[in-house]
Motif scaffolding. Sequence first.
Motif, PDB file in Angstrom:
ATOM      1  N   TRP A 225       0.853  -1.181   0.000  1.00 41.71           N
ATOM      2  CA  TRP A 225       0.000   0.000   0.000  1.00 41.71           C
ATOM      3  C   TRP A 225       0.892   1.235   0.000  1.00 41.71           C
ATOM      4  CZ3 TRP A 225      -0.360  -4.238   3.051  1.00 41.71           C
ATOM      5  CH2 TRP A 225      -1.517  -5.029   2.918  1.00 41.71           C
ATOM      6  N   VAL A 226       0.602   2.165  -0.888  1.00 41.40           N
ATOM      7  CA  VAL A 226       1.349   3.418  -0.951  1.00 41.40           C
ATOM      8  C   VAL A 226       0.365   4.566  -0.748  1.00 41.40           C
ATOM      9  CG1 VAL A 226       2.827   4.909  -2.330  1.00 41.40           C
ATOM     10  CG2 VAL A 226       3.033   2.415  -2.539  1.00 41.40           C
ATOM     11  N   VAL A 227       0.624   5.389   0.255  1.00 41.90           N
ATOM     12  CA  VAL A 227      -0.201   6.567   0.531  1.00 41.90           C
ATOM     13  C   VAL A 227       0.676   7.803   0.386  1.00 41.90           C
ATOM     14  CG1 VAL A 227      -1.696   7.729   2.191  1.00 41.90           C
ATOM     15  CG2 VAL A 227      -1.599   5.229   2.158  1.00 41.90           C
ATOM     16  N   GLU A 228       0.276   8.700  -0.495  1.00 46.91           N
ATOM     17  CA  GLU A 228       1.047   9.919  -0.724  1.00 46.91           C
ATOM     18  C   GLU A 228       0.810  10.906   0.419  1.00 46.91           C
ATOM     19  OE1 GLU A 228       3.179  10.271  -3.108  1.00 46.91           O
ATOM     20  OE2 GLU A 228       2.652   8.375  -4.111  1.00 46.91           O
ATOM     21  N   PRO A 229       1.836  11.688   0.791  1.00 46.75           N
ATOM     22  CA  PRO A 229       1.622  12.725   1.808  1.00 46.75           C
ATOM     23  C   PRO A 229       0.777  13.857   1.233  1.00 46.75           C
ATOM     24  CG  PRO A 229       3.819  12.916   0.873  1.00 46.75           C
ATOM     25  CD  PRO A 229       3.224  11.667   0.279  1.00 46.75           C
ATOM     26  N   GLY A 230      -0.019  14.450   2.080  1.00 48.56           N
ATOM     27  CA  GLY A 230      -0.828  15.570   1.616  1.00 48.56           C
ATOM     28  C   GLY A 230      -2.059  15.759   2.470  1.00 48.56           C
ATOM     29  N   PRO A 231      -2.722  16.897   2.307  1.00 46.38           N
ATOM     30  CA  PRO A 231      -3.903  17.194   3.126  1.00 46.38           C
ATOM     31  C   PRO A 231      -5.094  16.332   2.728  1.00 46.38           C
ATOM     32  CG  PRO A 231      -3.608  18.876   1.460  1.00 46.38           C
ATOM     33  CD  PRO A 231      -2.409  17.984   1.367  1.00 46.38           C
ATOM     34  N   THR A 232      -5.952  16.082   3.678  1.00 48.94           N
ATOM     35  CA  THR A 232      -7.237  15.438   3.421  1.00 48.94           C
ATOM     36  C   THR A 232      -8.339  16.370   3.885  1.00 48.94           C
ATOM     37  OG1 THR A 232      -7.057  14.264   5.530  1.00 48.94           O
ATOM     38  CG2 THR A 232      -6.380  13.071   3.547  1.00 48.94           C
ATOM     39  N   GLN A 233      -9.532  16.181   3.327  1.00 49.04           N
ATOM     40  CA  GLN A 233     -10.624  17.113   3.583  1.00 49.04           C
ATOM     41  C   GLN A 233     -11.644  16.511   4.556  1.00 49.04           C
ATOM     42  OE1 GLN A 233      -9.967  16.371  -0.058  1.00 49.04           O
ATOM     43  NE2 GLN A 233      -8.284  17.751   0.453  1.00 49.04           N
ATOM     44  N   GLY A 234     -12.180  17.389   5.388  1.00 51.82           N
ATOM     45  CA  GLY A 234     -13.349  17.003   6.154  1.00 51.82           C
ATOM     46  C   GLY A 234     -14.545  16.890   5.221  1.00 51.82           C
ATOM     47  N   ARG A 235     -15.462  16.012   5.529  1.00 50.02           N
ATOM     48  CA  ARG A 235     -16.618  15.805   4.649  1.00 50.02           C
ATOM     49  C   ARG A 235     -17.766  15.261   5.495  1.00 50.02           C
ATOM     50  NH1 ARG A 235     -16.815  10.906   0.798  1.00 50.02           N
ATOM     51  NH2 ARG A 235     -18.848  10.811   1.783  1.00 50.02           N
ATOM     52  N   VAL A 236     -18.874  15.036   4.865  1.00 50.67           N
ATOM     53  CA  VAL A 236     -20.007  14.402   5.535  1.00 50.67           C
ATOM     54  C   VAL A 236     -19.912  12.900   5.289  1.00 50.67           C
ATOM     55  CG1 VAL A 236     -22.504  14.202   5.670  1.00 50.67           C
ATOM     56  CG2 VAL A 236     -21.449  16.450   5.290  1.00 50.67           C
ATOM     57  N   TRP A 237     -19.805  12.153   6.375  1.00 51.02           N
ATOM     58  CA  TRP A 237     -19.774  10.696   6.302  1.00 51.02           C
ATOM     59  C   TRP A 237     -21.153  10.161   6.703  1.00 51.02           C
ATOM     60  CZ3 TRP A 237     -15.452   8.699   4.265  1.00 51.02           C
ATOM     61  CH2 TRP A 237     -14.245   9.389   4.396  1.00 51.02           C
ATOM     62  N   THR A 238     -21.770   9.385   5.845  1.00 47.09           N
ATOM     63  CA  THR A 238     -23.034   8.723   6.184  1.00 47.09           C
ATOM     64  C   THR A 238     -22.731   7.268   6.475  1.00 47.09           C
ATOM     65  OG1 THR A 238     -24.292  10.241   4.783  1.00 47.09           O
ATOM     66  CG2 THR A 238     -25.365   8.176   5.423  1.00 47.09           C
ATOM     67  N   ILE A 239     -22.966   6.859   7.697  1.00 48.64           N
ATOM     68  CA  ILE A 239     -22.556   5.528   8.158  1.00 48.64           C
ATOM     69  C   ILE A 239     -23.646   4.495   7.853  1.00 48.64           C
ATOM     70  CG2 ILE A 239     -21.724   4.183  10.111  1.00 48.64           C
ATOM     71  CD1 ILE A 239     -19.894   6.520   9.267  1.00 48.64           C
ATOM     72  N   GLU A 240     -23.237   3.405   7.233  1.00 52.47           N
ATOM     73  CA  GLU A 240     -24.164   2.313   6.935  1.00 52.47           C
ATOM     74  C   GLU A 240     -24.517   1.544   8.217  1.00 52.47           C
ATOM     75  OE1 GLU A 240     -22.181  -0.286   4.241  1.00 52.47           O
ATOM     76  OE2 GLU A 240     -21.784   1.271   2.744  1.00 52.47           O
ATOM     77  N   PRO A 241     -25.669   0.857   8.241  1.00 55.40           N
ATOM     78  CA  PRO A 241     -25.947  -0.059   9.350  1.00 55.40           C
ATOM     79  C   PRO A 241     -24.841  -1.107   9.471  1.00 55.40           C
ATOM     80  CG  PRO A 241     -27.907   0.265   8.016  1.00 55.40           C
ATOM     81  CD  PRO A 241     -26.766   0.900   7.261  1.00 55.40           C
ATOM     82  N   ASP A 242     -24.615  -1.583  10.661  1.00 53.57           N
ATOM     83  CA  ASP A 242     -23.513  -2.507  10.928  1.00 53.57           C
ATOM     84  C   ASP A 242     -23.875  -3.921  10.475  1.00 53.57           C
ATOM     85  OD1 ASP A 242     -21.836  -4.437  12.656  1.00 53.57           O
ATOM     86  OD2 ASP A 242     -20.834  -2.515  12.892  1.00 53.57           O
ATOM     87  N   LEU A 243     -23.169  -4.425   9.475  1.00 51.55           N
ATOM     88  CA  LEU A 243     -23.485  -5.733   8.919  1.00 51.55           C
ATOM     89  C   LEU A 243     -23.175  -6.854   9.905  1.00 51.55           C
ATOM     90  CD1 LEU A 243     -24.601  -6.920   6.277  1.00 51.55           C
ATOM     91  CD2 LEU A 243     -22.236  -7.302   5.564  1.00 51.55           C
ATOM     92  N   SER A 244     -22.033  -6.768  10.598  1.00 50.51           N
ATOM     93  CA  SER A 244     -21.710  -7.800  11.588  1.00 50.51           C
ATOM     94  C   SER A 244     -22.726  -7.796  12.718  1.00 50.51           C
ATOM     95  CB  SER A 244     -20.299  -7.578  12.143  1.00 50.51           C
ATOM     96  OG  SER A 244     -19.330  -7.731  11.136  1.00 50.51           O
ATOM     97  N   GLY A 245     -23.159  -6.598  13.109  1.00 53.55           N
ATOM     98  CA  GLY A 245     -24.165  -6.509  14.161  1.00 53.55           C
ATOM     99  C   GLY A 245     -25.514  -7.052  13.737  1.00 53.55           C
ATOM    100  N   ALA A 246     -25.765  -7.056  12.415  1.00 56.19           N
ATOM    101  CA  ALA A 246     -27.034  -7.588  11.913  1.00 56.19           C
ATOM    102  C   ALA A 246     -27.054  -9.100  11.863  1.00 56.19           C
ATOM    103  CB  ALA A 246     -27.303  -7.030  10.515  1.00 56.19           C
ATOM    104  N   ALA A 247     -25.873  -9.727  11.899  1.00 53.67           N
ATOM    105  CA  ALA A 247     -25.798 -11.177  11.705  1.00 53.67           C
ATOM    106  C   ALA A 247     -26.687 -11.974  12.659  1.00 53.67           C
ATOM    107  CB  ALA A 247     -24.349 -11.641  11.798  1.00 53.67           C
ATOM    108  N   PRO A 248     -26.706 -11.697  13.971  1.00 52.87           N
ATOM    109  CA  PRO A 248     -27.590 -12.494  14.830  1.00 52.87           C
ATOM    110  C   PRO A 248     -29.065 -12.311  14.487  1.00 52.87           C
ATOM    111  CG  PRO A 248     -26.579 -10.706  16.078  1.00 52.87           C
ATOM    112  CD  PRO A 248     -25.881 -10.772  14.766  1.00 52.87           C
TER     113      PRO A 248
END
Length: 427
Positions: A225-248
């Motif tokens: 894995w190669v990750v270049e140095p540099g700034p990253t942006q804040g954004r709106v993250w919409t979180i999906e329902p938890d698939l592992s938590g849905a398993a039971p």
Amino acid sequence: MTADARPWTAPVAAGPVTATVRLPGSKSMTARAVVLSALADSPAEILRPLRARDTTLMADGLRALGTRIDTSDPERWTIEPGALRGPATIDVGLAGTVMRFAPPVAALAAGTVTFDGDPHARNRPLRPIIDALRTLGADIDASPSGGLPLVVRGTGTLPGGPAVIDASASSQFVSGLLLSAPRFAKGLTLRHEGPPVPSAPHLRMTTHMLRAAGAVVDESEPDRWVVEPGPTQGRVWTIEPDLSGAAPFFAAALVTGGSVTLGGWPRDSWQPVDTLTGLLTALGAEVTQNDDGLTVRGTGVLHGIDADLSEVSELTPVLAALAALADSPSSLRGVAHIRGHETDRIAALARELNKVGAGIVEHPDGLDITPRPLHAASFETYADHRMAHAAAVLGLAVEGIRLTDVACTSKTLPEFPELWAGLVTGS
């Protein structure tokens, strides 16, 4: 059993369960979004995050390093990055994400940051990521075993560059380094050497989310894995329902011949939904998806499976419970690394499933499970939420499954006992 343990008898299903459940967000996505937001160059929001012990500890740890995180609205967290600094003390609890994602962030802080957690957290593997961080320029003191407690002495920057790691014990070693890598002065060129890295879908989630934040990531070569140095942006993250938590909850449909829909499931997911649906189908389910969500229907039969679970190891406890209730033997393999999870899950499952009457053969990397008549027993949960989920699934069909502690489900789903009881009783 801990002093605050909550013993609980799993409810038995009187008939097919039919329900639509709406579960909190993915722990994995929430943890990554919090870290990426803390390292961004502008404010961020996280919609529908998981509020549970692990994610609260992550937020608290990054707050201690100077990030402003407002979690007062359970549906919308706001994060304002700040200058990372110590001194700080971070409690990792029993969370692999915190103990592996936060030390690279601390290495970027100016000051001393101390890490420790629950007693068993000191047994969880950390040495590979600690050794890699030292290669990248971090000043870290660790226990003689290479794990907790840790002291990270940051200078406000980290050189970064090339590093080699054996991540066969946890994909979180790779994810933890990648998430902070854009802030390393030279970025990161990380190479894995060793047995295969487990839980590949979680690595793909990490790289997808890094790119969504504006990072440049190259994973075109296997185990590199190669990750270049540099700034990253804040954004709106919409979180999906938890698939592992849905398993039971999906398992309840199979055990009872009912139907359970996970509401709010996205058409396009960063989680390994295809792998889960393939496993459930092999067990005897019918799986469909439409605008209402992802639906699992039991067909009245529950078949044994032969499955390599290396990519979806979090599902092992629930799948093992289903295998104990099936009409033929099962072999679950490829999960040697879960011996280093909240507990040694392979040994714990072997012990507890044997206790309720299943035929169990334990292997270094999994279990052979032969269904037999099952009976009431006290089921030790080992402070492990996934073990509690497995016990609840067994309890649908076996009267008298008594969990030593259901409070451990607060790690990822604090309302699990109430949701489960409502599912089973139809209330």
